[in-house]
Enzyme design. Structure first.
Site: not given
Ligand code: NAD
Length: 331
Positions: A155, A174, A206, A232-234, A258, A263, A295
């Site tokens: 994302i 990252d 994540p 928009t993550s968690r 989001d 939630e 969300h």
């Molecule tokens: P992904 O696994 O492709 O990317 C996560 C990135 O975070 C990776 O590149 C990883 O190296 C990096 N990372 C992990 N721990 C870290 C830290 N401590 N410091 C720095 N970087 C770190 O995941 P994604 O598909 O990009 O999704 C990200 C998050 O988005 C998901 O975990 C999920 O919680 C959230 N999400 C939300 C929605 C929504 O509807 N709001 C939908 C999908 C996903």
């Protein structure tokens, strides 16, 4: 195979049914969340499908296993709601949907920045009341901003690509930088640097022990006055009471979320006739410089189709005894 689908919504049921065409699958669609009270409903189902706010902790997984469940898939990219260790010990195979549409979330993120940064939501509300006054609607241009992207996985990378079209300066952080992003953004070495130099900070890591309350009082102290935060993550990436204090002191200039740590008892249901008992959440809704969505960043037809198709692939692989292509990583 009997498959119990928890937290079924009307918008996704037909998509799941269509993608199951030709598979020997018998769905039981349940509107309730998976929790300690509802786990019994899955008895006799070999497979269970859940969503982000279902609870799959050890005791619930034990109940599922006792009822014959051997496979559990979350229809989401995050899997922080599942006790992976317990599932492994109970012999429950876990699957998820790692990349149903990173673009859906990335585009929504840009939408939040533009909406709040240009007061589009407020302008819309005023015009509906026949109030055409522009006082208070002055916004900013992205080309004048430094945007920090925390987490450049699937994302975060799409967010960087979209942002690059606006001419802003893009910083990224990252643990594992990627080459695609390096072409468009400058990686900083620490997240503290990202916090210090960003006008706008968007979270795409994540939820894990290392990212829990990533944005807390200490992090806020490092940030620019008036910083624009987007999550928009968690929800639990943000210590919400700390951010509420930041909004009150104007340390935080804008907040777009989001997701929200608490939630689970609010989102995905209509509570418009209820009294909201969560005072922190209620306070958030009072700020003019805050946008909260429930969300919905994932919710596009493209994403729903991909979620359904990937989940069906995982069910098919499990049924045939094949290794699961989209298995949740081991704990
Ligand atoms: P992904 O696994 O492709 O990317 C996560 C990135 O975070 C990776 O590149 C990883 O190296 C990096 N990372 C992990 N721990 C870290 C830290 N401590 N410091 C720095 N970087 C770190 O995941 P994604 O598909 O990009 O999704 C990200 C998050 O988005 C998901 O975990 C999920 O919680 C959230 N999400 C939300 C929605 C929504 O509807 N709001 C939908 C999908 C996903």
């Amino acid at each position: 195979m009997k498959v119990a689908v928890f937290n079924t919504k009307r918008y996704e049921r037909p998509v799941l049914e269509k993608s199951a065409d030709g598979f020997p699958i018998e769905f039981t669609f349940l509107e309730s969340r998976l929790d300690v009270q509802t786990a019994l409903l899955a008895a006799g189902h070999e497979a269970v499908l859940i969503f982000v706010n279902d609870v799959a902790n050890r005791s619930i997984l034990e109940q599922l296993a006792a009822g014959g469940t051997r496979f559990l898939a979350t229809r989401s990219a995050g899997f922080n709601q599942i006790d992976r260790q317990a599932a492994c010990e109970l012999g429950i195979t876990l699957a998820y949907v790692p990349a149903y549409s990173p673009n859906a979330v990335a585009e929504f993120t840009i939408g939040l920045i533009l909406t709040l940064g240009r007061h589009i939501h407020e302008g819309h509300n005023r015009v509906r009341r026949a109030d055409f006054n522009l006082e208070g609607l002055c916004g900013f241009e992205l080309r004048d901003m430094t945007v920090g992207v925390c987490g450049t996985g699937r994302i975060g990378t799409e967010v960087v690509k979209l942002l690059s079209g606006f001419g802003c300066k893009i910083l990224a952080y990252d643990e594992e930088p990627n080459e695609q992003v390096m072409l468009l953004a400058s990686y900083v070495d620490t997240r503290e640097e990202l916090f210090r130099y960003s006008d706008i900070l968007t979270l795409h890591v994540p939820l894990m022990p290392s990212t829990y309350h990533l944005i807390d009082n200490e992090a806020l102290k490092l940030m620019k006055d008036g910083v624009f935060l987007i999550n928009t993550s968690r929800g639990a990436l943000i210590d919400t009471p700390a951010v509420v204090e930041g909004l009150k002191s104007r340390k935080v200039g804008f907040l777009a979320i989001d997701v929200y740590e608490e939630e689970a008892c609010l989102f995905f249901e209509d509570h418009s006739s209820d009294i909201i008992r969560d005072d922190t959440f209620a306070r958030l809704l009072t700020f003019p410089n805050v946008i909260v969505t429930g969300h919905q960043a994932f919710l596009t037809m493209h994403a729903l189709r991909n979620i359904a198709e990937t989940t069906m692939q995982s069910l098919d692989e499990f049924a045939k005894g094949f290794p699961c292509t989209h298995a949740v990583p081991a704990p």
